[in-house]
Scaffold this motif. Structure first.
Motif, PDB file in Angstrom:
ATOM      1  N   GLN A 672       0.848  -1.188   0.000  1.00  0.00           N
ATOM      2  CA  GLN A 672       0.000   0.000   0.000  1.00  0.00           C
ATOM      3  C   GLN A 672       0.886   1.241   0.000  1.00  0.00           C
ATOM      4  O   GLN A 672       2.078   1.177   0.307  1.00  0.00           O
ATOM      5  N   ASP A 673       0.307   2.355  -0.384  1.00  0.00           N
ATOM      6  CA  ASP A 673       1.005   3.628  -0.318  1.00  0.00           C
ATOM      7  C   ASP A 673       0.697   4.317   1.002  1.00  0.00           C
ATOM      8  O   ASP A 673      -0.438   4.246   1.504  1.00  0.00           O
ATOM      9  N   ILE A 674       1.705   4.978   1.577  1.00  0.00           N
ATOM     10  CA  ILE A 674       1.518   5.780   2.789  1.00  0.00           C
ATOM     11  C   ILE A 674       2.124   7.157   2.535  1.00  0.00           C
ATOM     12  O   ILE A 674       3.312   7.283   2.247  1.00  0.00           O
ATOM     13  N   GLU A 675       1.275   8.159   2.639  1.00  0.00           N
ATOM     14  CA  GLU A 675       1.752   9.524   2.433  1.00  0.00           C
ATOM     15  C   GLU A 675       2.420  10.059   3.703  1.00  0.00           C
ATOM     16  O   GLU A 675       2.121   9.617   4.815  1.00  0.00           O
ATOM     17  N   PHE A 676       3.306  11.033   3.510  1.00  0.00           N
ATOM     18  CA  PHE A 676       3.796  11.778   4.673  1.00  0.00           C
ATOM     19  C   PHE A 676       4.190  13.186   4.249  1.00  0.00           C
ATOM     20  O   PHE A 676       4.503  13.445   3.086  1.00  0.00           O
ATOM     21  N   VAL A 677       4.139  14.085   5.225  1.00  0.00           N
ATOM     22  CA  VAL A 677       4.450  15.492   5.000  1.00  0.00           C
ATOM     23  C   VAL A 677       5.518  15.916   6.001  1.00  0.00           C
ATOM     24  O   VAL A 677       5.373  15.692   7.206  1.00  0.00           O
ATOM     25  N   ILE A 678       6.583  16.516   5.495  1.00  0.00           N
ATOM     26  CA  ILE A 678       7.648  17.048   6.341  1.00  0.00           C
ATOM     27  C   ILE A 678       7.683  18.559   6.191  1.00  0.00           C
ATOM     28  O   ILE A 678       7.772  19.081   5.076  1.00  0.00           O
ATOM     29  N   LYS A 679       7.609  19.251   7.312  1.00  0.00           N
ATOM     30  CA  LYS A 679       7.651  20.711   7.292  1.00  0.00           C
ATOM     31  C   LYS A 679       9.096  21.201   7.226  1.00  0.00           C
ATOM     32  O   LYS A 679       9.939  20.788   8.017  1.00  0.00           O
ATOM     33  N   GLU A 680       9.399  22.077   6.280  1.00  0.00           N
ATOM     34  CA  GLU A 680      10.687  22.753   6.233  1.00  0.00           C
ATOM     35  C   GLU A 680      10.569  24.151   6.831  1.00  0.00           C
ATOM     36  O   GLU A 680      11.380  24.554   7.656  1.00  0.00           O
ATOM     37  N   THR A 681       9.568  24.892   6.414  1.00  0.00           N
ATOM     38  CA  THR A 681       9.239  26.187   7.000  1.00  0.00           C
ATOM     39  C   THR A 681       7.721  26.278   7.045  1.00  0.00           C
ATOM     40  O   THR A 681       7.015  25.350   6.617  1.00  0.00           O
ATOM     41  N   SER A 682       7.221  27.395   7.525  1.00  0.00           N
ATOM     42  CA  SER A 682       5.769  27.541   7.616  1.00  0.00           C
ATOM     43  C   SER A 682       5.106  27.603   6.247  1.00  0.00           C
ATOM     44  O   SER A 682       3.889  27.443   6.129  1.00  0.00           O
ATOM     45  N   ARG A 683       5.900  27.813   5.182  1.00  0.00           N
ATOM     46  CA  ARG A 683       5.345  27.895   3.830  1.00  0.00           C
ATOM     47  C   ARG A 683       5.977  26.897   2.857  1.00  0.00           C
ATOM     48  O   ARG A 683       5.743  26.963   1.659  1.00  0.00           O
ATOM     49  N   LYS A 684       6.764  25.985   3.395  1.00  0.00           N
ATOM     50  CA  LYS A 684       7.382  24.989   2.517  1.00  0.00           C
ATOM     51  C   LYS A 684       7.322  23.618   3.179  1.00  0.00           C
ATOM     52  O   LYS A 684       7.794  23.444   4.310  1.00  0.00           O
ATOM     53  N   TYR A 685       6.739  22.660   2.449  1.00  0.00           N
ATOM     54  CA  TYR A 685       6.563  21.313   2.973  1.00  0.00           C
ATOM     55  C   TYR A 685       6.968  20.295   1.916  1.00  0.00           C
ATOM     56  O   TYR A 685       6.831  20.549   0.717  1.00  0.00           O
ATOM     57  N   GLN A 686       7.450  19.157   2.358  1.00  0.00           N
ATOM     58  CA  GLN A 686       7.696  18.024   1.467  1.00  0.00           C
ATOM     59  C   GLN A 686       6.506  17.073   1.575  1.00  0.00           C
ATOM     60  O   GLN A 686       6.181  16.609   2.662  1.00  0.00           O
ATOM     61  N   HIS A 687       5.864  16.814   0.466  1.00  0.00           N
ATOM     62  CA  HIS A 687       4.760  15.849   0.443  1.00  0.00           C
ATOM     63  C   HIS A 687       5.232  14.640  -0.363  1.00  0.00           C
ATOM     64  O   HIS A 687       5.505  14.750  -1.559  1.00  0.00           O
ATOM     65  N   THR A 688       5.341  13.489   0.297  1.00  0.00           N
ATOM     66  CA  THR A 688       5.955  12.310  -0.302  1.00  0.00           C
ATOM     67  C   THR A 688       5.014  11.116  -0.150  1.00  0.00           C
ATOM     68  O   THR A 688       4.242  11.037   0.810  1.00  0.00           O
ATOM     69  N   VAL A 689       5.103  10.211  -1.080  1.00  0.00           N
ATOM     70  CA  VAL A 689       4.329   8.969  -1.014  1.00  0.00           C
ATOM     71  C   VAL A 689       5.305   7.801  -0.972  1.00  0.00           C
ATOM     72  O   VAL A 689       6.067   7.568  -1.917  1.00  0.00           O
ATOM     73  N   ALA A 690       5.320   7.091   0.147  1.00  0.00           N
ATOM     74  CA  ALA A 690       6.160   5.902   0.293  1.00  0.00           C
ATOM     75  C   ALA A 690       5.346   4.663  -0.047  1.00  0.00           C
ATOM     76  O   ALA A 690       4.139   4.605   0.203  1.00  0.00           O
ATOM     77  N   GLN A 691       6.005   3.684  -0.626  1.00  0.00           N
ATOM     78  CA  GLN A 691       5.356   2.391  -0.820  1.00  0.00           C
ATOM     79  C   GLN A 691       5.688   1.509   0.373  1.00  0.00           C
ATOM     80  O   GLN A 691       6.857   1.362   0.750  1.00  0.00           O
ATOM     81  N   ALA A 692       4.661   0.941   0.976  1.00  0.00           N
ATOM     82  CA  ALA A 692       4.847  -0.006   2.072  1.00  0.00           C
ATOM     83  C   ALA A 692       4.640  -1.413   1.536  1.00  0.00           C
ATOM     84  O   ALA A 692       3.646  -1.685   0.846  1.00  0.00           O
ATOM     85  N   THR A 693       5.587  -2.283   1.812  1.00  0.00           N
ATOM     86  CA  THR A 693       5.466  -3.698   1.446  1.00  0.00           C
ATOM     87  C   THR A 693       5.572  -4.539   2.708  1.00  0.00           C
ATOM     88  O   THR A 693       6.435  -4.294   3.555  1.00  0.00           O
ATOM     89  N   VAL A 694       4.665  -5.503   2.839  1.00  0.00           N
ATOM     90  CA  VAL A 694       4.604  -6.350   4.032  1.00  0.00           C
ATOM     91  C   VAL A 694       4.979  -7.769   3.633  1.00  0.00           C
ATOM     92  O   VAL A 694       4.372  -8.350   2.719  1.00  0.00           O
ATOM     93  N   TRP A 695       5.977  -8.331   4.334  1.00  0.00           N
ATOM     94  CA  TRP A 695       6.532  -9.637   3.998  1.00  0.00           C
ATOM     95  C   TRP A 695       6.460 -10.570   5.207  1.00  0.00           C
ATOM     96  O   TRP A 695       6.778 -10.161   6.312  1.00  0.00           O
ATOM     97  N   LYS A 696       6.060 -11.804   4.946  1.00  0.00           N
ATOM     98  CA  LYS A 696       5.998 -12.802   6.017  1.00  0.00           C
ATOM     99  C   LYS A 696       7.096 -13.827   5.794  1.00  0.00           C
ATOM    100  O   LYS A 696       7.244 -14.383   4.701  1.00  0.00           O
ATOM    101  N   LYS A 697       7.889 -14.051   6.842  1.00  0.00           N
ATOM    102  CA  LYS A 697       8.963 -15.029   6.743  1.00  0.00           C
ATOM    103  C   LYS A 697       8.373 -16.421   6.548  1.00  0.00           C
ATOM    104  O   LYS A 697       7.443 -16.815   7.252  1.00  0.00           O
ATOM    105  N   ILE A 698       8.906 -17.159   5.586  1.00  0.00           N
ATOM    106  CA  ILE A 698       8.363 -18.488   5.288  1.00  0.00           C
ATOM    107  C   ILE A 698       9.268 -19.558   5.868  1.00  0.00           C
ATOM    108  O   ILE A 698      10.472 -19.358   6.054  1.00  0.00           O
ATOM    109  N   GLU A 699       8.691 -20.679   6.165  1.00  0.00           N
ATOM    110  CA  GLU A 699       9.451 -21.795   6.732  1.00  0.00           C
ATOM    111  C   GLU A 699      10.236 -22.478   5.616  1.00  0.00           C
ATOM    112  O   GLU A 699       9.677 -22.846   4.581  1.00  0.00           O
ATOM    113  N   LEU A 700      11.525 -22.630   5.835  1.00  0.00           N
ATOM    114  CA  LEU A 700      12.392 -23.213   4.807  1.00  0.00           C
ATOM    115  C   LEU A 700      12.633 -24.689   5.079  1.00  0.00           C
ATOM    116  O   LEU A 700      12.688 -25.134   6.215  1.00  0.00           O
TER     117      LEU A 700
END
Length: 700
Positions: A672-700
């Motif tokens: 899934q995608d997860i957005e986040f916002v980082i404030k640099e100043t009161s008028r400048k922000y970084q708006h980024t979309v990270a991809q989240a991947t979920v993995w389950k360890k399998i029995e070998l």
């Protein structure tokens, strides 16, 4: 010049080959002295002894200085391959009483002494080769590859001195005498101390980047202060002068001790300085390798708490207000005696640079009417270390200075008999906790009462403040707090909720959030600048930071544990410094590992992915989030997982690479995608979309 210890090389010159040879000689001299110091240990058994309960056994320090070279060279991408990943993990950190320093012996399987000796030889050969072959232009600057070599050399010089202190604290049966490491033999009655007037002056602290000798980051910048006229003791406080304090019940009278001092007495039951030995009703003196009759005219060795207690005692006795000098007052003393910027002293002019292997009389080395302005023993100050205006962390060693900007580490001034290299330079700045023992004593001053300003450790660190705002600030533009969103995702997919690792935890918000559903959570980050925020929140109950508004304008913010609702969670979390690509063996058995926005910031992401399954329990969950913003400043391009075209021109995407690399050990169960916002100043922000991947360890 001492025949035993060389003086540091200068950074400038015109002959590159000659400069390489100078550095090479200095490196081998440093290595020789370090290993000579460890010859003091009577047997291999002694290497596994702790001379001080809050420290590692000596085998750690024997390996630490060698692994320091490798870890810093890897970090700065000067080399690509490790020599021994296990050694470079277990010997990496743990030399101060920080919460993220793990000194629990049960967490380590220490290697054999001979194996560490062989490792040190291999590292020495590598460094020798690098000195003679890495690119070099003159002058050497902080951006030079050679700077990292000099950093390693000066780091080992520090550990020559601190190891001598630890050896001196070791029971004598584990220490032997070593030829060439001989103490001073000059003992007599101590002189009566007196006061010398130091005129009012302007003191300029700090140095600029063009200085011709290696320096640690805290030395650079500037601070200008006016110092009123004051008086300073002519001599360092001798064993004889301090003896009156001991004999008149100084350690039993609580009014001489502050709260930290009282805790020190409760914990240690101290009745006298640690290097004094009471035998048959008389005090004797512990050198490195033997006990001798009390040298009355040598400076007393004490910690800052003992020095401050003595000042209160003397104040009460004389009716004059005595204190330890501030950093600025010490600077005024150096101006008074016209101390050179680059001191070059032989054994007749100062007791430093290992001219002797002990202190010597306090009235031997006269600096224009004040004795031992430098050398003999370090002098405790009243000043907590802080960064000067213009302070910048050196990226190769961000945990050298910043963790000590906590108002708990007092500056020691002037160097000691065991100091060499950068330690003897006029601009050097070293600080220790006030209960620590070093080769340190004190002189006292009578001056205008002054209160040292408490410096907020985040005030000068814009990046840390930005991350505090990112993790603990208000939500922006309706985007959920990223740390909270990631913790929710983890709690949803984790099958078991015993133990979790928040890898790349930054300032620690997700670590606390995970503790809402997991029994135990460890937050780990490569940067101590980040780790200490979560640690402070846990231990002090708050974090304080700037949020930048415009240019140099900022707003102060303070967030408390209670406001966040974490009061009942703090015992479930812990914070550690570590390398995600080379984790210590004790980081294991996790039900969840979450690595947020980390994969594209690692120097070897494939190494991390290839080994992370070993840290997870069966059915454990691995969560990766990343916007896949690959950059060569973090990861050499040949190590990128994606974001490039291969030789056939095909696009290589990170997500596809993750599936290939993790596919044989993990099952991909969610994206899934997860957005986040980082404030640099009161008028400048970084708006980024990270991809989240979920993995389950399998029995070998």
């Amino acid at each position: 010049m001492s025949k035993f210890s060389l003086y540091p090389v200068t950074l400038n010159g015109s002959d590159i080959q000659k400069k390489r040879e100078e550095i090479r000689e200095y490196f081998h001299n440093t290595n020789m002295i370090f290993e000579k110091v460890f010859e003091l240990l009577e047997s291999d058994e002694a290497f596994y002894m702790k001379s001080e309960i809050t420290r590692h056994p000596m085998i750690f320090y024997f390996g630490h200085t060698a692994t320091f070279y490798i870890n810093k060279l890897i970090n700065m991408k000067i080399i690509d391959e490790r020599i021994n990943p296990d050694f470079e993990s277990i010997f990496a950190i743990g030399v101060d009483e920080m919460d993220w320093d793990d000194t629990e012996s049960k967490n380590y399987a220490w290697p054999k002494v001979q194996d560490v000796r062989e490792y040190r030889t291999k590292v020495g050969e590598l460094i020798d080769n690098l000195i003679m072959n890495i690119p070099l232009t003159l002058p050497i600057t902080q951006e030079s590859d050679m700077w990292i070599i000099l950093m390693g050399i000066e780091h080992e010089r520090i550990h020559i001195e601190t190891s001598l202190v630890l050896h001196r604290q070791m029971p004598l049966e584990y220490i032997k005498e070593v030829s060439g490491l001989t103490p001073c033999l000059k003992v007599a009655d101590a002189p009566k101390n007196e006061m010398v007037t130091i005129s009012a002056c302007e003191v300029n602290l700090g140095k600029d980047s063009s200085h011709n000798l290696y320096g640690w980051d805290n030395e650079y910048g500037k601070e200008s202060l006016h110092v009123d006229e004051f008086q300073a003791s002519k001599y360092l406080v001798s064993n004889s002068e301090y003896m009156l304090f001991v004999e008149e019940g100084g350690y039993e009278n609580e009014e001489y001790w502050d709260e930290e001092g009282k805790r020190f007495l409760d914990i240690t039951s101290a009745k006298h300085p640690t290097f004094w030995v009471l035998e048959n009703g008389e005090y004797r003196y512990r050198t490195i390798s033997k006990i001798i009759d009390m040298p009355s005219n040598w400076p007393v060795d004490v910690n800052a708490l003992e020095a401050e207690a003595f000042c209160r005692y003397k104040t009460q006795k004389d009716g004059v207000s005595y204190s330890l000098p501030s950093e600025a007052e010490y600077g005024a003393i150096t101006l008074h005696v016209k101390l050179k910027d680059i001191p070059e002293f032989d054994e007749n002019s100062a007791n430093l640079n290992l001219n002797n292997f002990s202190s010597c009389p306090v009235d031997k080395h006269n600096f224009g009417g004040i004795y031992d302005v430098v050398g003999n023993v370090w002098q405790w100050s009243s000043t907590p270390i802080h960064g000067f205006e213009g302070f910048k962390v050196h990226e190769a060693y961000d945990d050298f200075s910043v963790p000590t900007f906590d108002n708990k580490h007092a500056l020691i001034l002037g160097s000691s008999w065991a100091s060499s290299g950068n330690l003897i330079m006029k601009h050097s700045r070293y600080a220790f906790r006030r209960h620590f023992y070093q080769n340190a004593g004190f002189r006292y001053v009578v001056s205008t009462p002054h209160v040292e300003d408490e410096i907020d450790i985040y005030e000068s660190d814009e990046l840390v403040s930005q991350y505090c705002e990112f993790q603990y600030g208000d939500e922006k533009f309706g985007v959920e707090n990223f740390a909270i969103a990631c913790a929710k995702l983890a709690s949803k997919f984790a099958t078991n909720k015993g133990k979790a690792l928040d890898l790349g935890c930054a300032t620690g918000r997700a670590t606390f959030e995970l503790a809402k559903t997991f029994d135990e959570v460890e937050g780990l980050d490569f940067s101590v600048r980040f780790v200490q925020v979560g640690s402070k929140l846990k231990n002090d109950g708050y974090v304080a930071f700037h949020t930048y508004e415009e240019g140099e304008l900022f707003t102060n913010k303070k967030i408390t544990l209670k406001e966040l609702g974490y009061e009942n969670l703090k015992e479930k979390v812990s914070f550690w410094q570590g390398d995600a690509c080379n984790l210590k063996p004790n980081f294991n058995s996790y039900d969840l590992v979450i690595a947020t926005n980390l994969i594209d910031r690692l120097y070897s992401p494939r190494l991390f992915l290839d080994t992370i399954s070993e840290k997870l329990n069966q059915d454990g969950i691995l969560i990766l989030t990343s916007p896949y913003t690959w950059q060569e400043s973090s990861t050499k391009k040949e190590f990128w997982l994606g974001g490039y075209r291969d030789k056939e021109g095909r696009e290589i995407k990170t997500f596809d690479a993750l599936k290939t690399v993790l596919g044989d050990k993990f099952e991909l169960i969610h994206t899934q995608d997860i957005e986040f916002v980082i404030k640099e100043t009161s008028r400048k922000y970084q708006h980024t979309v990270a991809q989240a991947t979920v993995w389950k360890k399998i029995e070998l």
